[in-house]
Design a protein around this motif. Structure first.
Motif, mmCIF file in Angstrom:
data_model
loop_
_atom_site.group_PDB
_atom_site.id
_atom_site.type_symbol
_atom_site.label_atom_id
_atom_site.label_comp_id
_atom_site.label_asym_id
_atom_site.label_seq_id
_atom_site.Cartn_x
_atom_site.Cartn_y
_atom_site.Cartn_z
ATOM 1 N N LEU A 1 -41.068 -19.892 56.501
ATOM 2 C CA LEU A 1 -41.121 -20.623 55.524
ATOM 3 C C LEU A 1 -42.424 -21.191 55.668
ATOM 4 N N LEU B 1 -41.769 -15.954 48.813
ATOM 5 C CA LEU B 1 -40.951 -15.838 49.729
ATOM 6 C C LEU B 1 -40.027 -15.551 49.568
ATOM 7 N N HIS C 1 -50.154 -18.158 53.735
ATOM 8 C CA HIS C 1 -50.587 -17.821 52.088
ATOM 9 C C HIS C 1 -51.422 -19.565 51.626
ATOM 10 N N TRP D 1 -45.344 -19.047 56.052
ATOM 11 C CA TRP D 1 -45.708 -18.410 55.167
ATOM 12 C C TRP D 1 -46.582 -19.380 54.447
#
Length: 172
Positions: free
Chosen positions: A72, A96, A79, A75
């Motif tokens: 996470l 996610l 992102h 990510w």
């Protein structure tokens, strides 16, 4: 300081995480992450034993000092967009999904960091968290990334063996 990932971090980021972290206890048999479910938190194991089962069937034991849901963090770093005024914006509607199931083998005591809190920390400390040294250390300490690396190495090795055996049979 039992959690190895925390030992890598500087005081300001540790303080920011400690302000947002929650202490939780999970009972034996409960699930922290479900395959295909949304990853809503990053969990740092303080006491107890867990097992992480990937979609490929690889079982990774987790114990004191390990973390799950660390993908996470990566990510959120990958992102998020930076607007012209310098503020970061996450793309709406993107979440996610977990590719593994994490189950408690014993009663487990953890520190939990919600996804929204983790996103806030990544916004404040992006430069520190994006450094190659920290990214490498996080991945080296992470059972998730280690099992993923081992799987990719095995696949590459099998592919190479197969390719070499084909080239040997063609030369004969």
């Amino acid at each position: 300081m039992q959690v190895r990932i925390f030992a890598l971090m500087d005081e300001p980021i540790l303080d920011a995480i400690c302000e947002r972290i929650r202490h939780k206890t999970y009972i034996k048999g409960s699930r922290i992450l479900n395959h295909g479910g949304i990853i809503e938190k990053m969990v740092f194991v303080v006491r107890g034993k867990l097992e992480s089962v990937g979609v490929d069937g690889i079982v990774v034991p987790l114990a004191e000092g390990d973390a799950c849901g660390e993908e996470l963090l990566t990510w959120y770093l990958e992102h998020s967009l930076v607007r012209t005024d310098g503020k970061k914006v996450r793309l709406p509607g993107q979440r996610l999904l977990s590719n593994r199931t994490v189950k408690c083998l014993t009663n487990v005591e953890v520190f939990s960091l919600r996804a929204a809190d983790l996103e806030e920390v990544t916004i404040y400390f992006t430069r520190f968290l994006r450094s190659p040294h920290v990214q490498g250390a996080l991945r080296y300490e992470s059972p998730y990334w280690r099992s993923l690396a081992a799987t990719r190495i095995q696949v590459a090795w099998r592919y190479r063996k197969k390719r070499l055996s084909r080239s040997d049979s063609q030369t004969i």
